[in-house]
Design an enzyme around this catalytic site. Structure first.
Site, PDB file in Angstrom:
ATOM      1  N   CYS A   7       1.051  -0.996   0.063  1.00  0.00           N
ATOM      2  CA  CYS A   7       0.169   0.036   0.087  1.00  0.00           C
ATOM      3  C   CYS A   7       1.061   1.176   0.066  1.00  0.00           C
ATOM      4  O   CYS A   7       2.237   1.225  -0.328  1.00  0.00           O
ATOM      5  CB  CYS A   7      -0.842  -0.044   1.255  1.00  0.00           C
ATOM      6  SG  CYS A   7      -0.040   0.118   2.819  1.00  0.00           S
ATOM      7  N   ASN A  10       2.215   1.305   4.368  1.00  0.00           N
ATOM      8  CA  ASN A  10       2.644  -0.001   5.110  1.00  0.00           C
ATOM      9  C   ASN A  10       2.455   0.233   6.544  1.00  0.00           C
ATOM     10  O   ASN A  10       3.040  -0.398   7.381  1.00  0.00           O
ATOM     11  CB  ASN A  10       3.871  -0.445   4.945  1.00  0.00           C
ATOM     12  CG  ASN A  10       4.476  -1.785   5.181  1.00  0.00           C
ATOM     13  OD1 ASN A  10       5.578  -2.296   5.380  1.00  0.00           O
ATOM     14  ND2 ASN A  10       3.562  -2.692   5.224  1.00  0.00           N
ATOM     15  N   CYS A  12      -1.329   0.610   7.344  1.00  0.00           N
ATOM     16  CA  CYS A  12      -2.772   0.273   7.578  1.00  0.00           C
ATOM     17  C   CYS A  12      -3.183  -0.880   6.701  1.00  0.00           C
ATOM     18  O   CYS A  12      -3.205  -1.972   7.240  1.00  0.00           O
ATOM     19  CB  CYS A  12      -3.714   1.447   7.087  1.00  0.00           C
ATOM     20  SG  CYS A  12      -3.251   3.005   8.098  1.00  0.00           S
ATOM     21  N   ARG A  13      -3.197  -0.575   5.330  1.00  0.00           N
ATOM     22  CA  ARG A  13      -3.776  -1.930   4.570  1.00  0.00           C
ATOM     23  C   ARG A  13      -2.913  -2.862   4.232  1.00  0.00           C
ATOM     24  O   ARG A  13      -3.463  -4.146   4.507  1.00  0.00           O
ATOM     25  CB  ARG A  13      -4.250  -1.370   3.272  1.00  0.00           C
ATOM     26  CG  ARG A  13      -5.327  -0.084   3.226  1.00  0.00           C
ATOM     27  CD  ARG A  13      -5.607   0.563   2.065  1.00  0.00           C
ATOM     28  NE  ARG A  13      -4.451   1.345   2.072  1.00  0.00           N
ATOM     29  CZ  ARG A  13      -4.222   2.383   0.753  1.00  0.00           C
ATOM     30  NH1 ARG A  13      -5.093   2.183  -0.259  1.00  0.00           N
ATOM     31  NH2 ARG A  13      -3.035   3.124   0.765  1.00  0.00           N
ATOM     32  N   SER A  14      -1.629  -2.766   3.830  1.00  0.00           N
ATOM     33  CA  SER A  14      -0.690  -3.892   3.655  1.00  0.00           C
ATOM     34  C   SER A  14      -0.555  -4.843   4.709  1.00  0.00           C
ATOM     35  O   SER A  14      -0.396  -5.888   4.681  1.00  0.00           O
ATOM     36  CB  SER A  14       0.277  -3.426   2.680  1.00  0.00           C
ATOM     37  OG  SER A  14       1.253  -2.722   3.247  1.00  0.00           O
ATOM     38  N   ASP A 122      -7.826   4.020   1.067  1.00  0.00           N
ATOM     39  CA  ASP A 122      -7.101   4.471   2.244  1.00  0.00           C
ATOM     40  C   ASP A 122      -7.856   4.748   3.234  1.00  0.00           C
ATOM     41  O   ASP A 122      -8.531   5.793   3.298  1.00  0.00           O
ATOM     42  CB  ASP A 122      -6.275   5.516   1.432  1.00  0.00           C
ATOM     43  CG  ASP A 122      -5.148   6.226   2.514  1.00  0.00           C
ATOM     44  OD1 ASP A 122      -5.199   5.647   3.555  1.00  0.00           O
ATOM     45  OD2 ASP A 122      -4.465   6.740   2.145  1.00  0.00           O
TER      46      ASP A 122
END
Ligand code: 4NP
Length: 153
Positions: A7, A10, A12-14, A122
């Protein structure tokens, strides 16, 4: 099989994708190496966002030990599959990968079967509900990816 989730930050999402997919792979006894990275260097060596840690914990997954790192050109050679959270990440990664490795770079949500969206939004500037939605998308795609790998093997 080596899979990298990517993401922007690195944090939050990934890292959520990394933790959720690792749990799914372990449950199914899949032999995969899994990591995550950001296209930016903004949060290198930082722990995941506390909201990402609690969203993952709500699915029984501990990601508190993960630390941010930036994706680099060597990753594009080292990993077999590089899964971007959104189109911006996808474009940055394709540039990093070059013509030789561009085929490894895909949107993670291409593996989701129960959601129409193809980008993980995001959640950084939003509230907790954004993280819950991210979690639902990631769980869907993690199951789809695990099914895909099992069908291939
Ligand atoms: P991520 O979220 O890409 O899912 O880790 C973000 C984290 C930090 C920032 C943006 C997105 N930031 O602007 O610092």
């Amino acid at each position: 099989m080596r899979i990298l989730f990517v993401c922007l930050g690195n944090i939050c999402r990934s890292p959520m994708a990394e933790g959720i997919f690792r749990a799914e792979a372990e449950k199914r006894n899949l032999h995969v190496e899994i990591d995550s990275a950001g296209t930016s260097a903004w949060h290198v060596d930082e722990a995941p966002d506390p909201r990402a840690v609690s969203a993952a914990a709500s699915a029984g997954v501990d990601i508190s030990h993960l630390r941010g790192r930036q994706a680099n050109a060597a990753d594009m050679a080292d990993f077999d599959l590089v899964l971007a959270m959104d189109q911006d990440n996808l474009h940055s990664l394709k540039r990093l990968a070059g013509p030789r490795h561009a085929h490894k770079v895909r949107l993670f949500l291409d593996f989701a079967r129960h959601h129409e969206e193809r980008e993980v939004p995001d959640p950084y500037y939003g509230g907790e509900e954004g993280f819950a939605h991210v979690l639902a998308l990631l769980r869907d795609a993690a199951q789809g990816l695990a099914d895909h790998l099992q069908e291939r093997s």
